[in-house]
Design a protein around this motif. Structure first.
Motif, PDB file in Angstrom:
ATOM      1  N   LEU A   1      31.724  17.484   0.385  1.00  0.00           N
ATOM      2  CA  LEU A   1      32.874  17.140   1.048  1.00  0.00           C
ATOM      3  C   LEU A   1      33.820  15.899   0.193  1.00  0.00           C
ATOM      4  N   ASP A   2      34.989  16.221   0.504  1.00  0.00           N
ATOM      5  CA  ASP A   2      35.984  15.434  -0.414  1.00  0.00           C
ATOM      6  C   ASP A   2      36.017  14.022   0.130  1.00  0.00           C
ATOM      7  N   GLU A   3      37.170  13.157  -0.128  1.00  0.00           N
ATOM      8  CA  GLU A   3      37.049  11.752   0.022  1.00  0.00           C
ATOM      9  C   GLU A   3      37.602  11.527   1.740  1.00  0.00           C
ATOM     10  N   CYS A   4      38.193  12.761   2.288  1.00  0.00           N
ATOM     11  CA  CYS A   4      38.365  12.595   3.558  1.00  0.00           C
ATOM     12  C   CYS A   4      37.204  13.470   4.524  1.00  0.00           C
ATOM     13  N   ASN A   5      36.082  13.689   4.058  1.00  0.00           N
ATOM     14  CA  ASN A   5      35.021  14.360   4.483  1.00  0.00           C
ATOM     15  C   ASN A   5      35.548  15.806   5.030  1.00  0.00           C
ATOM     16  N   GLY A   6      36.499  16.484   3.935  1.00  0.00           N
ATOM     17  CA  GLY A   6      36.930  17.647   4.340  1.00  0.00           C
ATOM     18  C   GLY A   6      36.597  18.771   3.310  1.00  0.00           C
ATOM     19  N   ALA A   7      36.802  19.976   3.462  1.00  0.00           N
ATOM     20  CA  ALA A   7      36.820  21.176   2.723  1.00  0.00           C
ATOM     21  C   ALA A   7      37.201  22.478   3.334  1.00  0.00           C
ATOM     22  N   THR A   8      37.697  23.224   2.501  1.00  0.00           N
ATOM     23  CA  THR A   8      38.203  24.474   2.856  1.00  0.00           C
ATOM     24  C   THR A   8      37.409  25.620   3.122  1.00  0.00           C
ATOM     25  N   VAL A   9      37.466  25.965   4.524  1.00  0.00           N
ATOM     26  CA  VAL A   9      36.188  27.049   4.769  1.00  0.00           C
ATOM     27  C   VAL A   9      36.952  28.053   5.642  1.00  0.00           C
ATOM     28  N   LYS A  10      36.135  29.102   5.996  1.00  0.00           N
ATOM     29  CA  LYS A  10      36.666  30.075   7.176  1.00  0.00           C
ATOM     30  C   LYS A  10      35.882  29.981   8.394  1.00  0.00           C
ATOM     31  N   THR A  11      36.312  30.076   9.369  1.00  0.00           N
ATOM     32  CA  THR A  11      35.602  29.997  10.654  1.00  0.00           C
ATOM     33  C   THR A  11      36.103  30.807  11.603  1.00  0.00           C
ATOM     34  N   ALA A  12      35.480  30.742  12.907  1.00  0.00           N
ATOM     35  CA  ALA A  12      35.652  31.778  13.929  1.00  0.00           C
ATOM     36  C   ALA A  12      37.214  31.582  14.260  1.00  0.00           C
ATOM     37  N   ASP A  13      37.837  30.201  14.306  1.00  0.00           N
ATOM     38  CA  ASP A  13      39.190  30.082  14.673  1.00  0.00           C
ATOM     39  C   ASP A  13      40.025  30.245  13.625  1.00  0.00           C
ATOM     40  N   TYR A  14      39.809  30.294  12.359  1.00  0.00           N
ATOM     41  CA  TYR A  14      40.760  30.460  11.193  1.00  0.00           C
ATOM     42  C   TYR A  14      39.699  31.270  10.296  1.00  0.00           C
TER      43      TYR A  14
ATOM     44  N   ALA B   1      39.495  21.895   6.507  1.00  0.00           N
ATOM     45  CA  ALA B   1      38.943  21.384   7.929  1.00  0.00           C
ATOM     46  C   ALA B   1      38.170  20.015   7.426  1.00  0.00           C
ATOM     47  N   TYR B   2      38.031  19.015   8.545  1.00  0.00           N
ATOM     48  CA  TYR B   2      37.363  18.063   8.455  1.00  0.00           C
ATOM     49  C   TYR B   2      35.846  18.439   9.062  1.00  0.00           C
ATOM     50  N   PHE B   3      34.943  17.614   8.747  1.00  0.00           N
ATOM     51  CA  PHE B   3      33.559  17.667   9.002  1.00  0.00           C
ATOM     52  C   PHE B   3      33.167  16.375   9.444  1.00  0.00           C
TER      53      PHE B   3
ATOM     54  N   ILE C   1      28.976  19.058  10.687  1.00  0.00           N
ATOM     55  CA  ILE C   1      28.083  19.334   9.823  1.00  0.00           C
ATOM     56  C   ILE C   1      27.659  20.609   9.183  1.00  0.00           C
ATOM     57  N   THR C   2      27.956  21.827   9.749  1.00  0.00           N
ATOM     58  CA  THR C   2      27.556  23.103   9.458  1.00  0.00           C
ATOM     59  C   THR C   2      28.806  24.018   9.374  1.00  0.00           C
ATOM     60  N   ALA C   3      28.847  24.784   8.330  1.00  0.00           N
ATOM     61  CA  ALA C   3      29.732  25.936   8.247  1.00  0.00           C
ATOM     62  C   ALA C   3      29.183  27.068   7.222  1.00  0.00           C
ATOM     63  N   LEU C   4      29.988  28.123   7.275  1.00  0.00           N
ATOM     64  CA  LEU C   4      29.655  29.564   6.539  1.00  0.00           C
ATOM     65  C   LEU C   4      30.078  29.318   5.102  1.00  0.00           C
TER      66      LEU C   4
END
Length: 301
Positions: free
Chosen positions: A256-269, A275-277, A207-210
């Motif tokens: 989000l795209d057709e696979c419920n994904g987006a390019t993001v920056k996270t603590a892990d990456y 990434a999928y959401f 659901i959430t991201a930076l």
């Protein structure tokens, strides 16, 4: 819907039909009961079984060697679950012996549909994500009308973790893994912690991201089709979400795209990743991959 997405859905329906032809033959040979024949056409609120039963014995081991991540798990959740068997699900939770493998260097490519006998991914607690339901209009996968697991038309005995149990005892998520999200302190006010890994190796969040230094809500781009279903030998009634085929991807309707994904920056990456959401509306759990899924997530039914 674009011609590309029409073609993808047509191919998916054919693949499901072929797979279930083999499944039906196997059921007949093994004495297993035939598929349930449903005629419901109206979506309803999902009646959730309260998760107040304690499960002990969760085991998970993750190792990384070179470009391969391996997760070994017994599939038991690390949170309370609903009571199983229950009115909508006659199965009991049993420990499994599962090994999932995926690349640590996935690459984004064309979208590939999730097959019904294929898991989408595995959560950080070792419980798999398996969004599709093996329930079809009049029990016929060739009909092209698959019931949506969280559409409510067919009761599946789902607990308040949006999970239930397969005949072999495997507990699996059909929606937001609420108990897990509570365990890892997920909050709408901060970027999602890691929820799991998809079969193609990309991470899963919820659901959430930076974005631009702010916490944003990630939303699905799927919308209900307008109008009504064909009727006759096919389901009638308006497109209300009872079936997977009631939904259509509308590019740009969400973020989000057709696979419920987006390019993001996270603590892990921190350098960024696709990434999928998991979302709070359809498809909740993605129904396609942008990378190549590992075969260890297939043939799980």
């Amino acid at each position: 819907m674009t011609g590309f997405h029409n073609a993808r859905i047509a191919l998916l329906v054919v693949a499901i039909a072929i797979g279930f032809a083999a499944e039906t033959h196997a059921q007949q040979g093994s004495g297993r009961p035939p598929m349930r024949q449903h005629t419901a056409t109206e979506a309803k609120s999902v009646s959730l079984v309260t998760a107040n039963v304690t499960i002990k014995g969760n085991r998970i081991q993750e190792t990384v060697s070179g470009s391969k991540r391996t997760i070994r798990t017994n599939g038991l959740p690390d949170h309370s679950v609903g009571r199983f068997p229950n009115r909508g699900n006659p199965h009991s939770i049993k420990a499994q012996n599962n090994t999932y493998k995926m690349t640590t260097k996935p690459k984004v490519g064309r979208a590939r549909d999730l097959q019904l006998a294929q898991l989408f991914g595995v959560a950080v607690n070792g419980v798999p994500f398996d969004p599709g339901a093996a329930e079809f209009w009049q029990g016929n996968p060739r009909s092209g009308w698959q019931y949506e697991a969280l559409g409510g038309a067919v009761p599946l005995g789902v607990d308040s973790n949006y999970a239930h149990v397969q005949p072999n005892g495997a507990y699996h998520y059909h929606g937001l893994p609420i108990g897990l999200m509570q365990n890892i302190n997920w909050s709408k006010n901060r970027a999602s912690p890691l929820i799991g890994y998809a079969a193609d190796g990309f991470p899963i969040y919820a659901i959430t991201a930076l974005s631009g230094g702010k916490v944003v809500k990630l939303t699905s781009s799927y919308r209900l089709k307008s109008g009504s279903r064909p009727g006759g030998s096919q389901p009638s009634g308006r497109h209300d979400g009872a079936f997977v085929q009631d939904w259509v991807y509308v590019k740009g309707a969400g973020n989000l795209d057709e696979c419920n994904g987006a390019t993001v920056k996270t603590a892990d990456y921190p350098k960024g990743t696709y990434a999928y959401f998991l979302t709070d509306s359809y498809p909740v759990i993605p129904r396609c991959f942008k990378g190549k899924a590992d075969s260890s997530f297939s043939n799980r039914r």
